[in-house]
Enzyme design. Structure first.
Site, PDB file in Angstrom:
ATOM      1  N   ASP A 114     -53.631   1.621 -17.851  1.00 53.48           N
ATOM      2  CA  ASP A 114     -52.499   2.061 -17.030  1.00 53.48           C
ATOM      3  C   ASP A 114     -51.251   1.312 -17.503  1.00 53.48           C
ATOM      4  O   ASP A 114     -51.306   0.089 -17.722  1.00 53.48           O
ATOM      5  CB  ASP A 114     -52.803   1.733 -15.558  1.00 53.48           C
ATOM      6  CG  ASP A 114     -51.548   1.762 -14.707  1.00 53.48           C
ATOM      7  OD1 ASP A 114     -50.977   2.861 -14.543  1.00 53.48           O
ATOM      8  OD2 ASP A 114     -51.111   0.687 -14.254  1.00 53.48           O
ATOM      9  N   GLY A 115     -50.148   2.038 -17.648  1.00 51.01           N
ATOM     10  CA  GLY A 115     -48.950   1.414 -18.208  1.00 51.01           C
ATOM     11  C   GLY A 115     -48.445   0.221 -17.437  1.00 51.01           C
ATOM     12  O   GLY A 115     -48.088  -0.817 -18.021  1.00 51.01           O
ATOM     13  N   GLU A 154     -51.855   4.444 -23.161  1.00 52.18           N
ATOM     14  CA  GLU A 154     -52.172   5.773 -22.616  1.00 52.18           C
ATOM     15  C   GLU A 154     -53.380   5.606 -21.698  1.00 52.18           C
ATOM     16  O   GLU A 154     -54.385   5.003 -22.069  1.00 52.18           O
ATOM     17  CB  GLU A 154     -52.477   6.727 -23.786  1.00 52.18           C
ATOM     18  CG  GLU A 154     -53.189   8.009 -23.406  1.00 52.18           C
ATOM     19  CD  GLU A 154     -52.465   8.852 -22.369  1.00 52.18           C
ATOM     20  OE1 GLU A 154     -51.294   9.208 -22.595  1.00 52.18           O
ATOM     21  OE2 GLU A 154     -53.092   9.127 -21.319  1.00 52.18           O
ATOM     22  N   ASP A 192     -43.132   7.971 -21.704  1.00 52.78           N
ATOM     23  CA  ASP A 192     -43.396   9.388 -22.013  1.00 52.78           C
ATOM     24  C   ASP A 192     -44.575   9.841 -21.152  1.00 52.78           C
ATOM     25  O   ASP A 192     -45.666  10.137 -21.640  1.00 52.78           O
ATOM     26  CB  ASP A 192     -43.729   9.530 -23.504  1.00 52.78           C
ATOM     27  CG  ASP A 192     -43.999  10.972 -23.895  1.00 52.78           C
ATOM     28  OD1 ASP A 192     -44.707  11.184 -24.908  1.00 52.78           O
ATOM     29  OD2 ASP A 192     -43.531  11.882 -23.173  1.00 52.78           O
ATOM     30  N   SER A 193     -44.330   9.852 -19.854  1.00 51.78           N
ATOM     31  CA  SER A 193     -45.432  10.078 -18.905  1.00 51.78           C
ATOM     32  C   SER A 193     -45.371  11.475 -18.299  1.00 51.78           C
ATOM     33  O   SER A 193     -44.395  12.207 -18.466  1.00 51.78           O
ATOM     34  CB  SER A 193     -45.329   9.048 -17.768  1.00 51.78           C
ATOM     35  OG  SER A 193     -44.249   9.403 -16.915  1.00 51.78           O
ATOM     36  N   THR A 194     -46.410  11.792 -17.566  1.00 50.18           N
ATOM     37  CA  THR A 194     -46.386  12.984 -16.721  1.00 50.18           C
ATOM     38  C   THR A 194     -45.431  12.701 -15.554  1.00 50.18           C
ATOM     39  O   THR A 194     -44.881  11.608 -15.444  1.00 50.18           O
ATOM     40  CB  THR A 194     -47.804  13.260 -16.191  1.00 50.18           C
ATOM     41  OG1 THR A 194     -48.406  12.022 -15.795  1.00 50.18           O
ATOM     42  CG2 THR A 194     -48.679  13.904 -17.251  1.00 50.18           C
ATOM     43  N   ASP A 241     -50.181  12.976 -26.494  1.00 46.46           N
ATOM     44  CA  ASP A 241     -50.231  14.019 -27.528  1.00 46.46           C
ATOM     45  C   ASP A 241     -49.866  13.468 -28.908  1.00 46.46           C
ATOM     46  O   ASP A 241     -50.111  14.112 -29.922  1.00 46.46           O
ATOM     47  CB  ASP A 241     -49.289  15.175 -27.145  1.00 46.46           C
ATOM     48  CG  ASP A 241     -47.875  14.669 -26.861  1.00 46.46           C
ATOM     49  OD1 ASP A 241     -47.556  14.488 -25.680  1.00 46.46           O
ATOM     50  OD2 ASP A 241     -47.137  14.414 -27.820  1.00 46.46           O
ATOM     51  N   GLN A 299     -57.292  13.674 -14.970  1.00 45.40           N
ATOM     52  CA  GLN A 299     -56.457  14.856 -14.691  1.00 45.40           C
ATOM     53  C   GLN A 299     -57.127  16.111 -15.259  1.00 45.40           C
ATOM     54  O   GLN A 299     -58.047  16.015 -16.067  1.00 45.40           O
ATOM     55  CB  GLN A 299     -55.068  14.672 -15.322  1.00 45.40           C
ATOM     56  CG  GLN A 299     -55.080  14.219 -16.770  1.00 45.40           C
ATOM     57  CD  GLN A 299     -53.919  13.306 -17.136  1.00 45.40           C
ATOM     58  OE1 GLN A 299     -52.806  13.375 -16.576  1.00 45.40           O
ATOM     59  NE2 GLN A 299     -54.154  12.428 -18.096  1.00 45.40           N
TER      60      GLN A 299
HETATM   61  N1  SAM Z   1     -43.728  15.099 -22.851  1.00 44.11           N
HETATM   62  C1  SAM Z   1     -44.423  15.158 -21.598  1.00 44.11           C
HETATM   63  C2  SAM Z   1     -43.453  15.279 -20.464  1.00 44.11           C
HETATM   64  O1  SAM Z   1     -42.256  15.170 -20.688  1.00 44.11           O
HETATM   65  O2  SAM Z   1     -43.896  15.527 -19.349  1.00 44.11           O
HETATM   66  C3  SAM Z   1     -45.354  13.991 -21.444  1.00 44.11           C
HETATM   67  C4  SAM Z   1     -46.387  13.996 -22.515  1.00 44.11           C
HETATM   68  S1  SAM Z   1     -47.796  13.006 -22.427  1.00 44.11           S
HETATM   69  C5  SAM Z   1     -49.018  14.232 -22.496  1.00 44.11           C
HETATM   70  C6  SAM Z   1     -47.887  12.350 -20.782  1.00 44.11           C
HETATM   71  C7  SAM Z   1     -49.005  11.311 -20.770  1.00 44.11           C
HETATM   72  O3  SAM Z   1     -48.825  10.339 -19.733  1.00 44.11           O
HETATM   73  C8  SAM Z   1     -50.423  11.879 -20.524  1.00 44.11           C
HETATM   74  O4  SAM Z   1     -51.186  11.743 -21.702  1.00 44.11           O
HETATM   75  C9  SAM Z   1     -50.985  11.043 -19.377  1.00 44.11           C
HETATM   76  O5  SAM Z   1     -52.374  10.777 -19.504  1.00 44.11           O
HETATM   77  C10 SAM Z   1     -50.127   9.796 -19.474  1.00 44.11           C
HETATM   78  N2  SAM Z   1     -50.089   8.970 -18.261  1.00 44.11           N
HETATM   79  C11 SAM Z   1     -49.950   9.381 -16.975  1.00 44.11           C
HETATM   80  N3  SAM Z   1     -49.957   8.325 -16.134  1.00 44.11           N
HETATM   81  C12 SAM Z   1     -50.091   7.201 -16.915  1.00 44.11           C
HETATM   82  C13 SAM Z   1     -50.161   5.811 -16.627  1.00 44.11           C
HETATM   83  N4  SAM Z   1     -50.082   5.349 -15.359  1.00 44.11           N
HETATM   84  N5  SAM Z   1     -50.273   4.939 -17.664  1.00 44.11           N
HETATM   85  C14 SAM Z   1     -50.347   5.408 -18.950  1.00 44.11           C
HETATM   86  N6  SAM Z   1     -50.309   6.728 -19.287  1.00 44.11           N
HETATM   87  C15 SAM Z   1     -50.171   7.608 -18.269  1.00 44.11           C
END
Ligand code: SAM
Length: 286
Positions: free
Chosen positions: A138-139, A106, A156-158, A86, A31
């Protein structure tokens, strides 16, 4: 003239913050990542053009997403965090003395590395805690091959485009259910309800099909533009969501945690949803 960070929230509605200092910008393997300083919100992380978290208001989101399930449960030992690069979710979970192990999955190592460097107040050393075990994966893939079981799973994902799309799917929620210990609960970041009501509807349909008890709770996080943030709640233990304030007060006091947003009253009231959300999820009453 200050540089600006402009986020397209929805058609005809942009969210704009001044970039008072650009700290780091890169395209990672997964990303686009930008970390910058803003005069009102401190250090800000944006991924693929969407604000993820800011130093000023992250406490609201992380306290609610952690203390609501952990204090409702009352004896959480093992937690799974999906995403959370984060480190603030990990930090908040580790504040609970009952926690024996947190596995954090993550997908993007760069997010962890760069947030440790440029957003140190988020993780505050959590990644070094002996109870924390970080997995870069990947989760969904992790859930489908792990034999571990968890009392609380936190997504807690995007948002559901890009790498996180599958984390809002039926297979994902089914995999979470399979990895919950008896009496456990899944809590999800489920978007800003007013603008992302379809995400809430979609998660509700999956929860309804998979879990005995499900609902949503909310909190307003200023930098998640558009109003209250919805957190998904899904469990096969209906009692968890009905915990009375007295029990929550006892548990919160015993935890010794000093919060800035969470209170037992806020916990209980957060599950009271506005009618438009109740209508969207097919629940006329909470
Ligand atoms: N607090 C934020 C929100 O509410 O949008 C989310 C914070 S955190 C930065 C989101 C994390 O999800 C990112 O570090 C991203 O790399 C991770 N992420 C996205 N898709 C994922 C997946 N399929 N498996 C694991 N992590 C993932």
């Amino acid at each position: 003239m200050a540089d600006n960070y402009r986020e397209r929230v929805c058609n005809g509605y942009d969210h704009l913050l001044t970039i008072d200092e650009r700290l780091y910008e890169a395209r990672t393997d997964h990303q686009h990542l930008l970390i910058f300083k803003n005069r009102s919100f401190g250090r800000v992380l944006a991924l693929d053009g969407v604000i993820q978290t800011t130093e000023a208001d992250e406490f609201i989101y992380h306290e609610m997403m952690v203390h609501v399930p952990v204090l409702a449960h009352g004896d959480v030992r093992r937690v799974l965090i999906i995403g959370g690069g984060d480190g603030a979710m990990l930090r908040e979970v580790l504040r609970h003395r009952t926690i024996q192990q947190v596995i954090q999955v993550e997908i993007d190592q760069s997010v962890i590395d760069l947030c440790r460097q440029y957003l140190p107040n988020h993780s505050k050393g959590a990644f070094e805690d002996s109870r924390a075990h970080i997995v870069i994966d990947d989760g969904l893939h992790f859930l489908q091959q792990t034999h571990e079981r968890f009392d609380v799973i936190l997504t807690d994902s995007t948002d559901p485009d890009g790498p996180a799309e599958k984390l809002f799917s039926r297979p994902y929620y089914a995999a979470c259910k399979a990895c919950l210990a008896p009496g456990g609960v899944l809590v999800t970041q489920n978007g800003v309800a007013f603008l992302q009501l379809d995400e809430v509807r979609s998660s509700a349909r999956h929860f309804e099909a998979l879990f005995q008890d499900w609902h949503f709770f909310t909190a307003a996080v200023p930098t998640y533009a558009g109003g209250i943030m919805a957190f998904g709640w899904a469990s096969d233990n209906p009692e968890l969501r009905q915990q009375d304030v007295k029990t929550l007060e006892q548990r919160f006091s015993q935890s010794g945690i000093a919060s800035r947003y969470y209170t037992p009253d806020i916990h209980r009231s957060a599950f009271a949803l506005p009618q438009y959300i109740l209508d969207a999820i097919g629940k006329t009453s909470p």
